[in-house]
Design a protein around this motif. Structure first.
Motif, PDB file in Angstrom:
ATOM      1  N   ASP A   2     -37.257  22.074 -28.189  1.00  0.00           N
ATOM      2  CA  ASP A   2     -37.977  20.820 -27.974  1.00  0.00           C
ATOM      3  C   ASP A   2     -37.339  19.666 -28.742  1.00  0.00           C
ATOM      4  OD1 ASP A   2     -39.852  21.918 -26.276  1.00  0.00           O
ATOM      5  OD2 ASP A   2     -41.266  22.366 -27.880  1.00  0.00           O
ATOM      6  N   HIS A  31     -29.668  23.776 -21.597  1.00  0.00           N
ATOM      7  CA  HIS A  31     -31.029  23.577 -22.096  1.00  0.00           C
ATOM      8  C   HIS A  31     -31.692  22.385 -21.409  1.00  0.00           C
ATOM      9  CE1 HIS A  31     -31.193  26.608 -25.192  1.00  0.00           C
ATOM     10  NE2 HIS A  31     -30.067  26.185 -25.723  1.00  0.00           N
ATOM     11  N   ARG A  35     -34.980  22.427 -18.695  1.00  0.00           N
ATOM     12  CA  ARG A  35     -36.196  21.646 -18.987  1.00  0.00           C
ATOM     13  C   ARG A  35     -36.370  20.487 -18.006  1.00  0.00           C
ATOM     14  NH1 ARG A  35     -37.925  22.279 -24.318  1.00  0.00           N
ATOM     15  NH2 ARG A  35     -39.730  21.111 -23.599  1.00  0.00           N
TER      16      ARG A  35
END
Length: 94
Positions: A2, A31, A35
């Motif tokens: 995150d 990544h 996402r």
């Protein structure tokens, strides 16, 4: 990851993210894709363009500027053309 996504959305470049998190640039892209983070157009932001112009005026090569800023020479060249430091070859054609 995150934090990686947050840093990217805050404007950090892929090269900077790879160095910060100790991963390869391709892993950063993976990544971000997983996402569903929209990719930014590669190039230089406003402040980075000003820095590229400053470095070019100081005699630093486009290749060296690109390496320092994590972009290719073409992105640096585009910034220098935009700033009027160098001529765009296409504008010379008639």
């Amino acid at each position: 990851m995150d934090f990686l996504v947050g840093d990217y959305l805050a404007g950090m470049g892929v090269k900077q993210l790879a160095e910060r998190y100790g991963i390869h640039r391709a892993t950063v892209f993976s990544h971000l894709r997983r996402r569903n983070v929209p990719s930014r157009r590669p190039g230089l932001g406003f402040d980075e363009k000003a820095e590229a112009v400053r470095l070019a005026r100081a005699g630093v090569s486009m290749r060296a500027i690109g390496r320092r800023m994590g972009v290719d020479r073409k992105a640096v060249r585009a910034a220098l053309v935009e700033a009027g430091l160098i001529m765009d070859n296409t504008s010379q054609r008639s």
